[in-house]
Scaffold this motif. Structure first.
Motif, PDB file in Angstrom:
ATOM      1  N   LEU A 504     -28.726  36.622  27.884  1.00  0.00           N
ATOM      2  CA  LEU A 504     -29.327  35.693  26.942  1.00  0.00           C
ATOM      3  C   LEU A 504     -28.360  34.591  26.515  1.00  0.00           C
ATOM      4  CD1 LEU A 504     -31.219  38.266  24.690  1.00  0.00           C
ATOM      5  CD2 LEU A 504     -32.213  36.776  26.428  1.00  0.00           C
ATOM      6  N   ASP A 505     -27.066  34.893  26.530  1.00  0.00           N
ATOM      7  CA  ASP A 505     -26.105  33.907  26.034  1.00  0.00           C
ATOM      8  C   ASP A 505     -25.928  32.715  26.964  1.00  0.00           C
ATOM      9  OD1 ASP A 505     -24.884  35.336  28.007  1.00  0.00           O
ATOM     10  OD2 ASP A 505     -22.972  35.560  26.981  1.00  0.00           O
ATOM     11  N   ILE A 506     -26.481  32.760  28.174  1.00  0.00           N
ATOM     12  CA  ILE A 506     -26.354  31.622  29.081  1.00  0.00           C
ATOM     13  C   ILE A 506     -27.546  30.678  28.960  1.00  0.00           C
ATOM     14  CG2 ILE A 506     -25.015  33.013  30.691  1.00  0.00           C
ATOM     15  CD1 ILE A 506     -27.420  33.125  32.519  1.00  0.00           C
ATOM     16  N   LEU A 507     -28.509  31.047  28.118  1.00  0.00           N
ATOM     17  CA  LEU A 507     -29.656  30.182  27.890  1.00  0.00           C
ATOM     18  C   LEU A 507     -29.293  29.053  26.930  1.00  0.00           C
ATOM     19  CD1 LEU A 507     -32.435  32.888  27.467  1.00  0.00           C
ATOM     20  CD2 LEU A 507     -31.901  31.565  29.505  1.00  0.00           C
ATOM     21  N   PRO A 508     -30.105  27.985  26.883  1.00  0.00           N
ATOM     22  CA  PRO A 508     -29.841  26.915  25.911  1.00  0.00           C
ATOM     23  C   PRO A 508     -29.750  27.458  24.495  1.00  0.00           C
ATOM     24  CG  PRO A 508     -31.536  26.239  27.483  1.00  0.00           C
ATOM     25  CD  PRO A 508     -31.262  27.688  27.754  1.00  0.00           C
ATOM     26  N   GLU A 509     -28.766  27.058  23.770  1.00  0.00           N
ATOM     27  CA  GLU A 509     -28.479  27.485  22.400  1.00  0.00           C
ATOM     28  C   GLU A 509     -28.027  28.934  22.316  1.00  0.00           C
ATOM     29  OE1 GLU A 509     -31.860  26.739  19.954  1.00  0.00           O
ATOM     30  OE2 GLU A 509     -31.616  24.561  20.007  1.00  0.00           O
ATOM     31  N   GLY A 510     -27.867  29.579  23.446  1.00  0.00           N
ATOM     32  CA  GLY A 510     -27.473  30.984  23.429  1.00  0.00           C
ATOM     33  C   GLY A 510     -26.107  31.211  22.804  1.00  0.00           C
ATOM     34  N   ARG A 515     -22.614  32.879  18.329  1.00  0.00           N
ATOM     35  CA  ARG A 515     -21.475  32.637  17.432  1.00  0.00           C
ATOM     36  C   ARG A 515     -21.890  32.817  15.964  1.00  0.00           C
ATOM     37  NH1 ARG A 515     -20.470  28.073  19.125  1.00  0.00           N
ATOM     38  NH2 ARG A 515     -21.289  26.744  17.448  1.00  0.00           N
ATOM     39  N   LEU A 516     -23.119  32.379  15.632  1.00  0.00           N
ATOM     40  CA  LEU A 516     -23.600  32.564  14.263  1.00  0.00           C
ATOM     41  C   LEU A 516     -23.775  34.043  13.925  1.00  0.00           C
ATOM     42  CD1 LEU A 516     -26.285  29.731  13.866  1.00  0.00           C
ATOM     43  CD2 LEU A 516     -23.897  29.757  13.081  1.00  0.00           C
ATOM     44  N   TRP A 517     -24.248  34.817  14.902  1.00  0.00           N
ATOM     45  CA  TRP A 517     -24.407  36.250  14.641  1.00  0.00           C
ATOM     46  C   TRP A 517     -23.059  36.947  14.525  1.00  0.00           C
ATOM     47  CZ3 TRP A 517     -28.383  38.334  12.600  1.00  0.00           C
ATOM     48  CH2 TRP A 517     -29.661  37.850  12.834  1.00  0.00           C
ATOM     49  N   GLU A 518     -22.044  36.454  15.196  1.00  0.00           N
ATOM     50  CA  GLU A 518     -20.708  37.010  15.011  1.00  0.00           C
ATOM     51  C   GLU A 518     -20.211  36.754  13.587  1.00  0.00           C
ATOM     52  OE1 GLU A 518     -18.937  38.997  16.805  1.00  0.00           O
ATOM     53  OE2 GLU A 518     -20.478  39.059  18.358  1.00  0.00           O
TER      54      GLU A 518
END
Length: 543
Positions: A504-510, A515-518
């Motif tokens: 999922l992290d390679i998708l746009p805005e992923g 980073r926000l969830w971290e």
């Protein structure tokens, strides 16, 4: 010696701790060699579970094997073995391969009048060397309860022990057979492995790792009334045409057995190419199922998923719907992102209507759905599902995958309010995986004496102390601090949230949302360490 060591329970706990903390078992070995009092119990722990048969075979003495018997050391150690494995050896390790064959051959040439392993309960033979198959019979025992055979089945002469299995192991109740081809044989080659296994008088659990079972063997297996647990790959004669044969071949076969088709199954695990094939297998007859796992290769459609759930409901015996405890459905696209970055048609969108056939299972404890489809669920839908499943403990919708956006609803509509309702209606939950809309978050407000007096609609927030980790897929958020505070008020012991993991992290805005969830995780850690959650109560401000 300390008087506490005279208590068996204390000694057993000490030895168990030594075994868990010491992988090579050197400490247990030291205890067995140095303490006469503890030696018998330590030896029991050392030999009770053997991941490899070779240490035991080292006791073999090659002196005139045709007239000798296994030495006393071998017999003492073998009598202690409860669980034994013969794993596959590395093909390049010629020395170990030859040594194992020689030891087994030596053992077979000795005069053996009784069982070599009088207390053996579980045997796993995953060695794939064909020359050693004949030695399996040496390890079969009347006390054997579980047998795993994971190798290439060729012809009956290679496995003379199969026909004698019901006699040699009358107490065998669990079997797992090959993930390799072929487990079924033609009629002129003698009875198949499945036919022979069906003769076991106490067989209750069977796992067929491959998908090469014949239709005749499947029919024979379906009539085995003692069978309670079945794990099976739907065979090629159904799945080759991707379900087109399901209504013809399997349907005709099931008509011949009518309601005796696996009539006593409690636990069912099926693997197939598509969901219609699973549905075709489940359809006939009634059975008091308690647990089902469906693994499919291709992603289902909303219609096929609904049909499968409806069939599962209809296949339950009268008044047996409450027996269902666990439902797991997953396709083979766990790491795929095909279609995730684009809007999906409504035929690929899961709504609450898909789950309604399962609402009859009021005692459901585990629901785990992982499919390459989109979800269109709101707070009211989540509340409806929770109200029918009050004993739910595990609730996962596309864990680690996310919810693909749909054309009609590009943003998830489940909020923190829906999560609160889920926890209030299902107090036993300890594992949750859903997708939240954390962009437009109405934060809960702490209860004060003023708010208690002025607001008549305020209610105390349900708090779940069991959940320490949440899986939130591709949930989007705007304010990490607000999200962390809202979630920590519902889950006081929440330590970490997994979101936007690969792929999922390679998708746009992923990467941005990950980073926000971290940041949310960092705030949660601080809240947990500082104990800000203790004693606090919050409510939602309805604005």
């Amino acid at each position: 010696m300390h008087h506490a060591l005279l208590v068996d329970e204390i000694v057993l706990n000490i030895l168990a701790a030594l075994r868990e903390a010491d992988t090579p078992y050197s400490q247990l070995n030291a205890v067995a060699q140095t303490c006469h009092f503890l030696s018998p119990l330590a030896l029991d722990f050392l030999w009770s579970e053997l991941p490899d048969v070779r240490p035991l075979l080292q006791y073999m003495e090659p002196n005139d094997p045709r007239t000798s018997v296994p030495c006393a050391s071998f017999q003492r150690a073998a009598s202690r073995v409860r669980k034994l494995s013969c794993p596959a050896l590395a093909c390049g390790d010629a020395h170990s391969q030859i040594a194992l064959t020689e030891r087994l051959q030596l053992l077979s040439m000795m005069r053996i009048t009784t069982s070599l392993f009088p207390n053996l309960r579980r045997l796993s033979w995953t060695d794939t060397d064909k020359s050693r198959y004949v030695y399996i019979v040496l390890f079969l025992s009347p006390t054997l309860e579980s047998l795993e055979l994971d190798f290439f089945f060729h012809k009956p002469p290679d496995f003379p022990f199969l026909t004698s299995l019901p006699i040699l192991c009358p107490n065998l109740h669990s079997m797992s057979i090959s993930k390799h081809s072929v487990i079924s044989l033609s009629e002129d080659e003698g009875p198949s492995a499945v036919r022979t296994i069906c003769r076991l008088p106490r067989l209750t659990a069977l796992e067929c790792k491959s998908s090469t079972i014949s239709e005749a063997d499947l029919l024979h297996l379906s009539k085995l009334k003692s069978l309670v647990t079945l794990s099976l790959g739907i065979p090629p004669w159904v799945s080759n045409d991707h379900g087109s044969l399901a209504s013809h071949s399997s349907g005709a076969a099931k008509d011949r057995v009518n309601r005796s088709w696996f009539c006593n199954l409690r636990n069912l695990h099926l693997r197939a190419y598509s969901m219609p094939i699973i549905t075709s297998f489940v359809e006939p007859g009634c059975r008091p199922l308690q647990s089902v796992v469906f693994d499919i290769s291709e992603a289902p459609t909303t219609a096929s998923l609904t049909e499968c759930f409806s069939t599962l409901n209809a296949s339950q015996c009268d008044n047996e719907c409450s027996a269902m405890r666990s439902i797991k459905v997953r396709d083979g696209l766990s790491n795929a992102i095909l279609g995730v970055s684009q809007l999906l048609p409504d035929s690929k969108v899961i709504t609450v209507d898909v789950f309604k056939p399962l609402f009859a299972f009021t005692k459901l404890r585990v629901f785990d759905l992982g499919v390459c489809l989109s979800f269109s669920l709101g707070d009211s839908d989540l509340t409806a599902m929770a109200s029918f499943w009050p004993e739910l403990e595990v609730f996962c919708l596309n864990e680690g995958r996310g919810w693909c956006p749909s054309a009609s609803e590009p943003r998830p509509s489940i909020t923190v309010r829906g999560l609160q309702s889920l926890c209030a209606l299902c107090p036993r939950l300890y594992q949750i995986a859903i997708v939240l809309n954390a962009l437009d978050l109405f934060l809960p407000c702490p209860i004060t004496s003023l708010s208690m007096r002025t607001s008549r609609q305020d209610t105390a927030l349900a708090r779940n102390l069991a959940v320490t980790h949440l899986s939130l897929g591709d949930s989007r958020l705007a304010n990490p601090h607000d999200v962390a505070c809202a979630l920590s008020n519902i889950f006081p012991r929440l330590k970490r949230i997994s979101a936007w993991q690969y792929p999922l992290d390679i998708l746009p805005e992923g990467r941005y949302h990950r980073r926000l969830w971290e940041e949310v995780n960092n705030i949660l850690q601080q809240l947990f360490e500082q104990g800000h959650y203790s004693g606090s109560q919050v409510i939602y401000n309805d604005h």
